[in-house]
Each structure stands twice: as structure tokens, then as C-alpha cells.
Motif scaffolding. Structure first.
Motif, PDB file in Angstrom:
ATOM      1  N   CYS A 407     -27.998  45.211  55.354  1.00  0.00           N
ATOM      2  CA  CYS A 407     -29.067  45.079  56.370  1.00  0.00           C
ATOM      3  C   CYS A 407     -30.414  44.767  55.719  1.00  0.00           C
ATOM      4  O   CYS A 407     -31.468  44.976  56.322  1.00  0.00           O
ATOM      5  CB  CYS A 407     -29.179  46.376  57.181  1.00  0.00           C
ATOM      6  SG  CYS A 407     -27.635  46.976  57.869  1.00  0.00           S
ATOM      7  N   SER A 408     -30.390  44.294  54.478  1.00  0.00           N
ATOM      8  CA  SER A 408     -31.624  44.147  53.701  1.00  0.00           C
ATOM      9  C   SER A 408     -32.605  43.144  54.318  1.00  0.00           C
ATOM     10  O   SER A 408     -33.806  43.207  54.047  1.00  0.00           O
ATOM     11  CB  SER A 408     -31.307  43.743  52.260  1.00  0.00           C
ATOM     12  OG  SER A 408     -30.605  42.511  52.238  1.00  0.00           O
ATOM     13  N   ASP A 409     -32.096  42.229  55.162  1.00  0.00           N
ATOM     14  CA  ASP A 409     -32.988  41.257  55.793  1.00  0.00           C
ATOM     15  C   ASP A 409     -33.977  41.925  56.752  1.00  0.00           C
ATOM     16  O   ASP A 409     -35.019  41.352  57.083  1.00  0.00           O
ATOM     17  CB  ASP A 409     -32.176  40.204  56.556  1.00  0.00           C
ATOM     18  CG  ASP A 409     -31.269  40.822  57.612  1.00  0.00           C
ATOM     19  OD1 ASP A 409     -30.512  41.743  57.264  1.00  0.00           O
ATOM     20  OD2 ASP A 409     -31.325  40.377  58.776  1.00  0.00           O
ATOM     21  N   SER A 426     -40.377  47.657  58.826  1.00  0.00           N
ATOM     22  CA  SER A 426     -41.360  47.590  59.905  1.00  0.00           C
ATOM     23  C   SER A 426     -40.859  48.432  61.075  1.00  0.00           C
ATOM     24  O   SER A 426     -39.658  48.441  61.372  1.00  0.00           O
ATOM     25  CB  SER A 426     -41.541  46.134  60.346  1.00  0.00           C
ATOM     26  OG  SER A 426     -42.206  46.082  61.597  1.00  0.00           O
ATOM     27  N   VAL A 427     -41.769  49.124  61.742  1.00  0.00           N
ATOM     28  CA  VAL A 427     -41.390  49.915  62.918  1.00  0.00           C
ATOM     29  C   VAL A 427     -40.719  49.020  63.962  1.00  0.00           C
ATOM     30  O   VAL A 427     -39.787  49.443  64.660  1.00  0.00           O
ATOM     31  CB  VAL A 427     -42.632  50.621  63.515  1.00  0.00           C
ATOM     32  CG1 VAL A 427     -42.287  51.303  64.834  1.00  0.00           C
ATOM     33  CG2 VAL A 427     -43.193  51.637  62.519  1.00  0.00           C
ATOM     34  N   ASP A 428     -41.146  47.765  64.036  1.00  0.00           N
ATOM     35  CA  ASP A 428     -40.582  46.817  65.014  1.00  0.00           C
ATOM     36  C   ASP A 428     -39.109  46.511  64.746  1.00  0.00           C
ATOM     37  O   ASP A 428     -38.406  46.015  65.637  1.00  0.00           O
ATOM     38  CB  ASP A 428     -41.369  45.505  65.001  1.00  0.00           C
ATOM     39  CG  ASP A 428     -42.809  45.678  65.478  1.00  0.00           C
ATOM     40  OD1 ASP A 428     -43.055  46.656  66.212  1.00  0.00           O
ATOM     41  OD2 ASP A 428     -43.673  44.862  65.099  1.00  0.00           O
ATOM     42  N   ASN A 429     -38.642  46.779  63.519  1.00  0.00           N
ATOM     43  CA  ASN A 429     -37.253  46.450  63.157  1.00  0.00           C
ATOM     44  C   ASN A 429     -36.278  47.604  63.354  1.00  0.00           C
ATOM     45  O   ASN A 429     -35.080  47.443  63.107  1.00  0.00           O
ATOM     46  CB  ASN A 429     -37.177  45.993  61.695  1.00  0.00           C
ATOM     47  CG  ASN A 429     -37.718  44.599  61.496  1.00  0.00           C
ATOM     48  OD1 ASN A 429     -37.986  43.892  62.463  1.00  0.00           O
ATOM     49  ND2 ASN A 429     -37.894  44.198  60.246  1.00  0.00           N
ATOM     50  N   VAL A 430     -36.756  48.762  63.777  1.00  0.00           N
ATOM     51  CA  VAL A 430     -35.904  49.948  63.829  1.00  0.00           C
ATOM     52  C   VAL A 430     -34.690  49.743  64.738  1.00  0.00           C
ATOM     53  O   VAL A 430     -33.549  50.034  64.354  1.00  0.00           O
ATOM     54  CB  VAL A 430     -36.699  51.198  64.264  1.00  0.00           C
ATOM     55  CG1 VAL A 430     -35.762  52.362  64.568  1.00  0.00           C
ATOM     56  CG2 VAL A 430     -37.689  51.602  63.174  1.00  0.00           C
ATOM     57  N   VAL A 431     -34.896  49.243  65.953  1.00  0.00           N
ATOM     58  CA  VAL A 431     -33.781  49.073  66.900  1.00  0.00           C
ATOM     59  C   VAL A 431     -32.776  48.050  66.357  1.00  0.00           C
ATOM     60  O   VAL A 431     -31.558  48.286  66.390  1.00  0.00           O
ATOM     61  CB  VAL A 431     -34.297  48.642  68.290  1.00  0.00           C
ATOM     62  CG1 VAL A 431     -33.119  48.315  69.212  1.00  0.00           C
ATOM     63  CG2 VAL A 431     -35.142  49.749  68.909  1.00  0.00           C
ATOM     64  N   ALA A 432     -33.276  46.940  65.833  1.00  0.00           N
ATOM     65  CA  ALA A 432     -32.381  45.920  65.264  1.00  0.00           C
ATOM     66  C   ALA A 432     -31.603  46.491  64.077  1.00  0.00           C
ATOM     67  O   ALA A 432     -30.396  46.215  63.914  1.00  0.00           O
ATOM     68  CB  ALA A 432     -33.186  44.697  64.833  1.00  0.00           C
ATOM     69  N   LYS A 436     -27.545  46.795  63.690  1.00  0.00           N
ATOM     70  CA  LYS A 436     -26.833  46.116  62.600  1.00  0.00           C
ATOM     71  C   LYS A 436     -26.142  47.117  61.680  1.00  0.00           C
ATOM     72  O   LYS A 436     -24.996  46.900  61.253  1.00  0.00           O
ATOM     73  CB  LYS A 436     -27.803  45.246  61.788  1.00  0.00           C
ATOM     74  CG  LYS A 436     -27.090  44.416  60.723  1.00  0.00           C
ATOM     75  CD  LYS A 436     -27.984  43.368  60.102  1.00  0.00           C
ATOM     76  CE  LYS A 436     -27.195  42.502  59.126  1.00  0.00           C
ATOM     77  NZ  LYS A 436     -28.033  41.438  58.511  1.00  0.00           N
ATOM     78  N   PHE A 437     -26.816  48.225  61.382  1.00  0.00           N
ATOM     79  CA  PHE A 437     -26.211  49.250  60.526  1.00  0.00           C
ATOM     80  C   PHE A 437     -24.949  49.792  61.184  1.00  0.00           C
ATOM     81  O   PHE A 437     -23.927  50.005  60.512  1.00  0.00           O
ATOM     82  CB  PHE A 437     -27.223  50.379  60.270  1.00  0.00           C
ATOM     83  CG  PHE A 437     -26.734  51.424  59.316  1.00  0.00           C
ATOM     84  CD1 PHE A 437     -26.621  51.172  57.956  1.00  0.00           C
ATOM     85  CD2 PHE A 437     -26.388  52.696  59.776  1.00  0.00           C
ATOM     86  CE1 PHE A 437     -26.173  52.148  57.071  1.00  0.00           C
ATOM     87  CE2 PHE A 437     -25.944  53.676  58.904  1.00  0.00           C
ATOM     88  CZ  PHE A 437     -25.830  53.395  57.550  1.00  0.00           C
ATOM     89  N   GLU A 438     -24.977  49.995  62.500  1.00  0.00           N
ATOM     90  CA  GLU A 438     -23.788  50.477  63.215  1.00  0.00           C
ATOM     91  C   GLU A 438     -22.640  49.479  63.090  1.00  0.00           C
ATOM     92  O   GLU A 438     -21.484  49.873  62.866  1.00  0.00           O
ATOM     93  CB  GLU A 438     -24.134  50.738  64.679  1.00  0.00           C
ATOM     94  CG  GLU A 438     -22.953  51.024  65.587  1.00  0.00           C
ATOM     95  CD  GLU A 438     -22.146  52.264  65.234  1.00  0.00           C
ATOM     96  OE1 GLU A 438     -21.000  52.375  65.680  1.00  0.00           O
ATOM     97  OE2 GLU A 438     -22.682  53.123  64.489  1.00  0.00           O
ATOM     98  N   ARG A 439     -22.937  48.184  63.199  1.00  0.00           N
ATOM     99  CA  ARG A 439     -21.884  47.166  63.057  1.00  0.00           C
ATOM    100  C   ARG A 439     -21.285  47.201  61.656  1.00  0.00           C
ATOM    101  O   ARG A 439     -20.066  47.148  61.485  1.00  0.00           O
ATOM    102  CB  ARG A 439     -22.451  45.761  63.331  1.00  0.00           C
ATOM    103  CG  ARG A 439     -22.725  45.467  64.791  1.00  0.00           C
ATOM    104  CD  ARG A 439     -22.839  43.962  65.053  1.00  0.00           C
ATOM    105  NE  ARG A 439     -23.859  43.316  64.246  1.00  0.00           N
ATOM    106  CZ  ARG A 439     -25.144  43.243  64.585  1.00  0.00           C
ATOM    107  NH1 ARG A 439     -25.566  43.799  65.709  1.00  0.00           N
ATOM    108  NH2 ARG A 439     -26.015  42.618  63.799  1.00  0.00           N
TER     109      ARG A 439
END
Length: 566
Positions: A407-409, A426-432, A436-439
Motif C-alpha cells: 500500500c506504499s503508494d 495524509s489524513v485524506d488517504n486513511v479511508v483508501a 486497500k490494506f483489507e484487500r
């Protein structure tokens, strides 16, 4: 939590028989020893009779001669020396050891611990610039620095030399320091690779003492710090670490330094302190300062020479530890509640939680607590310096570092190893990131990762449990990674004289057909099993054999690890 029992395969029969005959132990004990690599009379002698005289020559470590020469040069020229260390237990004990050793004969020495929140982990630019601005010309870093290429280059520009003492895995490039002591360097021939950071520091003062013609026995006063670092940093208690931990515990139990004595008194530890006591009682108190305020307080406690002063400092550390526990409990409760309230999170194979006001100093502990409740790879995130920053913890045999790197991107930085890691985004990337980590985890997680493993050494009949057996068993201590406390199982047993303790725990005797011995068991947190056990149902039980002393009367007691009904 339900365990998957993994009973170890028997060792090679011929080796077991030979060792049992050579050292006069029964086949069960010989099997355990051979399975742990103790398969000859000499290895058994080294294992059961650790010897400080058999520690490896410190000059076998790459760059050791350069490090000693540079310290001697600094002392002759009256240079200012800075001892620099990380803010965890291994770092603070390392600093206490090195600073304590030098200050006894050299006045121009001071120590520096980075601020967890303002400077972060490892060598900081602020620390290097502080050294240069205050006239320090030599920094000895401990438990950090092996990847500090830019910071060491900056120090060189500012006229400050570095000696790095580290035990973490190096990168492809080694920092351009005067000396880099790390047994994990690929070009280092030092025979033992698993020293703690404090252990590497100890090898440096050992080498310095040899070169300076000092009595090596004078270093024994630092062994209590070594035992604490080895236990708290969870390094293998094998080889040289076993020797250092053995004598360090002896020092801790008989003649500890005032700072550790004060912590023992605050922890209500009086005698027979072992590795577990350090991990759960002493270590967290030392760690608390760096988690909540500043780790300098822990170093000042550890280097205190007076018990009255140490008790005062320990009280301050205790107050900080109480605050740490409060943060830990409250955040854990909030985290579990988040999972409970969101059905999708309960169905996930991973846990990633974010709340901007969680305390950064305890999120690693909270991640571990969540795994106790929901056994799956877990990341706890909070907001720091306008970024989402977090700690990751893993489950048996699952490489969380690799999963995060997939998930390094979405990340700005990350680091760690198979079972623990840190990351920033970034806080904006938390949901994404959460999605992705779950996948990634769902694709990699297998049935083997879904339950914690309980490694069982052997099956025992109850009549095999006696003091002759136990007295040899306890000589296998100190226990820890690489040499865990043996776990046994006994099958088809049933219960007599059962009672509930404090509404949570059980105490009972177990009976096995054809066996005379009826050992008493203590089962912490097993109260829910009361009805089934009281019905005389047969079950299999996994346990550790311990000694319990009550009102000056001692008896063997089984500490239950798990119960399985057929």
C-alpha cells in the motif's frame, strides 16, 4: 481466545537417548533440550551453567578497534562526548549503561534522548545540531543510527564524529561514521547476531576496559540494565544473551542499581524476579516517560546513585505510567467500540482504525490489545503534525510489513518488520488505505493465521509431574524468545474440587485414569468454563508447571494455558 495447539515433533530418538544418559535426565526433558539445539554434554553444560568468562571477544565485532581508539582519543583531548539513545527501554538502558560507565572516570560527557513527538525515532537533525552548537565532537549512538546516512553526513559537515552502536538490520549502505558496531552487518564476523542495543553498548565498554587494562569484573554492575533491555526488547534469550540475562537477573535479584530497586519497590516486586516481571512490570514503567512525556526522566532514574533520590524519581515515573495506563484503557475501549458499532469492520480480515485525538504514545499498545479481542493484523492511527501516523501489529506468521509495503503508494513513509511496523500518510488517504490494506490482507491471510498458536512441547501423564522433574525444568530459565517456558498437555482428564476466584478465575484439581498424582491448577480468565468442568466432562489441558508458595508452604501448581473438549 481459542488457540490452535501445535505439539512439537519428537526430536531424533538416538540424540534424546544419548543426551538423557549423559546428563541423567528423563526422556521428556532430554527431548525438550534436543529440540532447542542442546544436543550434547558440552552444550548442556553451557546451557545449564552460563559463564561470563565465555562471552565472545568484543574485538571480533567489525569496527570495534576503531570505536575504542576514537573514545580514547576523545578522553585524552578532553573532548565533549554525547551519549545518544532511543526513547524506549532498550534505548534508555543503553544510554544509562554507556553514560554511567563513562561518567565514573570522565567528566566531559552528557546524554541526549530525542523527543518522540518533536524529533521522532532515531538520530534527529535537531540532536546533531544541538551537539555541534554545544561543543560536542563525538556522539556515541545506541540502539539507533544504522540507517542514519543523512544525519551522520550532517554531523561530519559540522565537525562531529559518530560511533554507532546498533542491533537493527542495516540497509545496503552503512553510514559514514568513525565506527559502526552492529553484529547484523553482512561484513561483521561477530559470532552472535542477536544482541540488544544495550548488549552492543556493553561489548563496547567491555572492549574499552580490555584496551585500558581495567578489571572486567567492574562491568558486572551494568548487568541488571542488560537483563532489562534483553527482556523488554524481546530479543532471543539464546547464546550470549542467555549468559547476560542469567547474570543480569542474578544482579537484579541480589544487588540492583538504585533506580531499578526503586522501580521494583513501586512494582511490588520483592524476590525471584524473572523475564516476565521485567516485560510486564519494570519495562512499561521505564517506557512510560518516552510515551507520554520525555524519556530523559527514565535515564535520570536509571543512573541515580542514591535510593532516596531514585524513589523520588520512580514516583514521578509511576505517575506518568498511571497516565499511560489511563490513555491505553480509554483508547482501547474506544477502538473496540468502533469495531462493534460497524458491522463491516467485524467482518474484515484486518483492523485499521483512525481517530485524530488518540495519544500517539500508546497506539502500539492499543493495536496489541485489539488483537487480543479480534485476532487479525491491526493498525491504529492518530493525527500528528497534520498527518495520520500509526502503529501496526501482526498475528502469528503474517508479515504485516510486506502487506503495508503493498500500500506504499498511499503512504509518505513506513518502516518495521514482520510483526510490527510504523507508518505515516495524509489524513485524506486513511479511508483508501483502510480499503486497500483489507484487500491485501484478505488475499494473503490463510487459515493458519486465523488462530493464535500454542506451541506444546510434549504430552505428560500426571504422575510424571513431580519436584525432581520441576527442579530440572526451572534450571532451563531464563525463559523468553528462543527459549520459551515449556508448555505441556495432559489428555482425558477431569476436575475435582473446583472453585471460582474473583468471578474470573478457576482453581481445581485434575484427575487422570490410572494416575495417582492430582495436581492443582490455576486457570486465569477461565470462569466461563465452570459448568462444563464441574460436570466431570473429560478434556485436554495445556499448562506450564510452576511452584506456588503460600504461607511458607510450597507446592507444584499447573498454570493453565488452554482447555479443549473433545
Amino acid at each position: 481466545m481459542e488457540f490452535r495447539w501445535k505439539i512439537k515433533a519428537p526430536a531424533e530418538g538416538e540424540k534424546v537417548d544419548r543426551l538423557g544418559s549423559e546428563i541423567n535426565v528423563n526422556p521428556v526433558l532430554a527431548n525438550i533440550l534436543v529440540n532447542r539445539g542442546v544436543d550434547s554434554f558440552q552444550k548442556a553444560k553451557d546451557f545449564f551453567r552460563p559463564d561470563l568468562d565465555k562471552l565472545h571477544d568484543p574485538f571480533l565485532m567489525k569496527d570495534m578497534d576503531l570505536a575504542v581508539d576514537r573514545i580514547q582519543k576523545a578522553i585524552l583531548a578532553q573532548e565533549k562526548i554525547m551519549v545518544y539513545g532511543d526513547y524506549d527501554v532498550d534505548g534508555t538502558t543503553s544510554v544509562a549503561l554507556m553514560y554511567g560507565f563513562l561518567r565514573d572516570f570522565y567528566p566531559n560527557v552528557d546524554f541526549y534522548i530525542p523527543d518522540r513527538y518533536k524529533e521522532g525515532y532515531g538520530i534527529s537533525e535537531k540532536g546533531v545540531r544541538y551537539a555541534a552548537e554545544n561543543g560536542f565532537t563525538l556522539i556515541i549512538s545506541l540502539d539507533c543510527g544504522i540507517k542514519a546516512l543523512e544525519k551522520v553526513a550532517l554531523a561530519n559537515e559540522l565537525g562531529v564524529d559518530f560511533i554507532i552502536c546498533d542491533h537493527h538490520t542495516p540497509g545496503e549502505v552503512i553510514p559514514d561514521a568513525v565506527a559502526v558496531l552492529d553484529p547484523k552487518r553482512v561484513d561483521c564476523d561477530y559470532p552472535y547476531k542477536e544482541l540488544s542495543g544495550c548488549g552492543v553498548g556493553f561489548k563496547l565498554i567491555q572492549a574499552f576496559s580490555i584496551k585500558a587494562g581495567r578489571d572486567p569484573a567492574n562491568l558486572n554492575s551494568f548487568l541488571d540494565l542488560l537483563a532489562v533491555s534483553i527482556a523488554a526488547d524481546i530479543v532471543p534469550i539464546t547464546g550470549e544473551n542467555r549468559v547476560l540475562a542469567f547474570y543480569g537477573l542474578e544482579r537484579l535479584n541480589n544487588n540492583p542499581r538504585p533506580g531499578l530497586k526503586a522501580l521494583m519497590l513501586r512494582s511490588k516486586l520483592e524476590k525471584d524476579i524473572d523475564i516476565t516481571d521485567i516485560v510486564f512490570k519494570i519495562g512499561p514503567r521505564i517506557n512510560a516517560s518516552g510515551r507520554i512525556e520525555h524519556a530523559k526522566a527514565s535515564v535520570e532514574l536509571l543512573i541515580s546513585k542514591d535510593l532516596t533520590d531514585a524513589l523520588r524519581r520512580a514516583e514521578l515515573v509511576e505517575d506518568v505510567n498511571a497516565a499511560r495506563k489511563n490513555f491505553d484503557e480509554n483508547i482501547t475501549r474506544e477502538a473496540i467500540q468502533m469495531i462493534v458499532e460497524r458491522d463491516t469492520l467485524q467482518e474484515y480480515k484486518s483492523t485499521v482504525l483512525f481517530k485524530e485525538d488518540w495519544h500517539k504514545g500508546v497506539i502500539g499498545i492499543v493495536a496489541s490489545r485489539c488483537i487480543e479481542k479480534y485476532y487479525r493484523p491491526t493498525i491504529i492511527l492518530t493525527e500528528s503534525n497534520n498527518k495520520a501516523t500509526g502503529s501496526a501489529r501482526s498475528v502469528f506468521d503474517f508479515d504485516i510489513y510486506e502487506a503495508i509495503s503493498e500500500c506504499s503508494d498511499l503512504l509518505e513513509q513506513f518502516g518495521g518488520h514482520k510483526y510490527a511496523a510504523g507508518l505515516t500518510m495524509s489524513v485524506d488517504n486513511v479511508v483508501a488505505f483502510q480499503e486497500k490494506f483489507e484487500r491485501v490482507v484478505s488475499e494473503r491471510l490463510t487459515e493458519i493465521h486465523m488462530k493464535p498458536v500454542l506451541a506444546v512441547d510434549d504430552e505428560l501423564l500426571l504422575d510424571q509431574i513431580n519436584y525432581k522433574f520441576y527442579n530440572i525444568l526451572k534450571q532451563m530459565a531464563p525463559f523468553g524468545p528462543g527459549n520459551p517456558e515449556p508448555i505441556f498437555c495432559s489428555n482425558q482428564v477431569y476436575v475435582e474440587n473446583i472453585r471460582v476466584l474473583k468471578d474470573k478465575h478457576l482453581k481445581f484439581d485434575i484427575v487422570q485414569d490410572g494416575q495417582v498424582t492430582r495436581p492443582t491448577c490455576i486457570a486465569f480468565g477461565f470462569a466461563e468454563y465452570y459448568q462444563m468442568l464441574n460436570s466431570k466432562m473429560r478434556f485436554n489441558v495445556a499448562y506450564e508447571v510452576r511452584e506456588n508458595t503460600f504461607r511458607n508452604t510450597s507446592s507444584l501448581q499447573l498454570y493453565v494455558k488452554d482447555i479443549k473438549f473433545d
